[in-house]
Motif scaffolding. Structure first.
Motif, PDB file in Angstrom:
ATOM      1  N   GLY A   1      10.163  10.183  -6.170  1.00 48.46           N
ATOM      2  CA  GLY A   1      11.277   9.835  -7.052  1.00 48.46           C
ATOM      3  C   GLY A   1      12.092   8.640  -6.582  1.00 48.46           C
ATOM      4  N   ALA A   2      11.520   7.811  -5.728  1.00 52.69           N
ATOM      5  CA  ALA A   2      12.221   6.625  -5.228  1.00 52.69           C
ATOM      6  C   ALA A   2      12.000   5.454  -6.176  1.00 52.69           C
ATOM      7  N   PHE A   3      12.999   4.594  -6.306  1.00 56.27           N
ATOM      8  CA  PHE A   3      12.854   3.412  -7.152  1.00 56.27           C
ATOM      9  C   PHE A   3      11.873   2.431  -6.524  1.00 56.27           C
ATOM     10  N   SER A   4      11.272   1.604  -7.366  1.00 57.50           N
ATOM     11  CA  SER A   4      10.317   0.595  -6.908  1.00 57.50           C
ATOM     12  C   SER A   4      11.038  -0.504  -6.145  1.00 57.50           C
ATOM     13  N   LEU A   5      10.311  -1.167  -5.276  1.00 51.14           N
ATOM     14  CA  LEU A   5      10.836  -2.319  -4.550  1.00 51.14           C
ATOM     15  C   LEU A   5      10.316  -3.592  -5.198  1.00 51.14           C
TER      16      LEU A   5
ATOM     17  N   SER B   1       0.814  -1.216   0.000  1.00 49.22           N
ATOM     18  CA  SER B   1       0.000   0.000   0.000  1.00 49.22           C
ATOM     19  C   SER B   1       0.851   1.271   0.000  1.00 49.22           C
ATOM     20  N   THR B   2       2.126   1.162   0.348  1.00 50.52           N
ATOM     21  CA  THR B   2       3.015   2.330   0.344  1.00 50.52           C
ATOM     22  C   THR B   2       3.650   2.581  -1.022  1.00 50.52           C
ATOM     23  N   ALA B   3       3.498   1.668  -1.961  1.00 50.40           N
ATOM     24  CA  ALA B   3       4.201   1.741  -3.252  1.00 50.40           C
ATOM     25  C   ALA B   3       3.838   2.978  -4.068  1.00 50.40           C
TER      26      ALA B   3
ATOM     27  N   VAL C   1      15.419   8.737   3.333  1.00 54.05           N
ATOM     28  CA  VAL C   1      14.401   9.574   3.941  1.00 54.05           C
ATOM     29  C   VAL C   1      13.954  10.578   2.884  1.00 54.05           C
ATOM     30  N   TYR C   2      12.656  10.581   2.570  1.00 51.54           N
ATOM     31  CA  TYR C   2      12.090  11.486   1.569  1.00 51.54           C
ATOM     32  C   TYR C   2      10.957  12.294   2.195  1.00 51.54           C
ATOM     33  N   GLU C   3      10.858  13.573   1.818  1.00 46.58           N
ATOM     34  CA  GLU C   3       9.679  14.347   2.181  1.00 46.58           C
ATOM     35  C   GLU C   3       8.625  14.117   1.112  1.00 46.58           C
ATOM     36  N   VAL C   4       7.411  13.799   1.528  1.00 45.89           N
ATOM     37  CA  VAL C   4       6.311  13.530   0.609  1.00 45.89           C
ATOM     38  C   VAL C   4       5.578  14.842   0.350  1.00 45.89           C
ATOM     39  N   PRO C   5       5.425  15.202  -0.935  1.00 43.97           N
ATOM     40  CA  PRO C   5       4.743  16.483  -1.228  1.00 43.97           C
ATOM     41  C   PRO C   5       3.258  16.440  -0.872  1.00 43.97           C
TER      42      PRO C   5
END
Length: 116
Positions: free
Chosen positions: A72-76, A63-65, A112-116
């Motif tokens: 801009g993070a790569f997929s897992l 659900s976090t994907a 660590v990413y800030e989510v817009p």
């Protein structure tokens, strides 16, 4: 990364006024897709403010994907044992601590990413 005092620790600070939504990831198994050898097979991610544990995750939830693309993070890899937290935090200092489930060791990445 190792065990005990040799775990992976990333410190970060949230400034300004008001809470921020963050995506925090501990990547181990998916690093193998990028040719990284000796990856940590099952990372555990713990989020602390001071000595207080706020949240933890062992295996990420699909659900976090959707958030990955937003920052801009790569997929897992589907079903991998990477760890992910999606949190809203007040300004202050925090640490993301990554260890191996069962005291395992290997190569890991914390993001660590800030989510817009």
């Amino acid at each position: 990364m190792g065990t005990g005092g040799d775990i992976l620790i990333a410190g970060f600070n949230i400034g300004g006024i008001g809470p921020r939504k963050l995506l925090i990831r501990a990547i181990g198994p998916t690093l193998g897709v990028f040719g990284v050898a000796g990856t940590l097979g099952d990372p555990k991610l713990e989020l602390y403010r001071g000595s207080t544990l706020l949240q933890a995750n062992d295996n990420w939830d699909a659900s976090t994907a959707d958030t990955f693309g937003q920052v801009g993070a790569f997929s897992l890899v589907s079903g991998s044992k990477d760890a992910v937290l999606l949190v809203t935090l007040d300004p202050g200092a925090y640490t993301a601590q990554v260890s191996g489930v069962g005291n395992t060791t290997g190569v890991a990445l914390v993001e660590v990413y800030e989510v817009p």
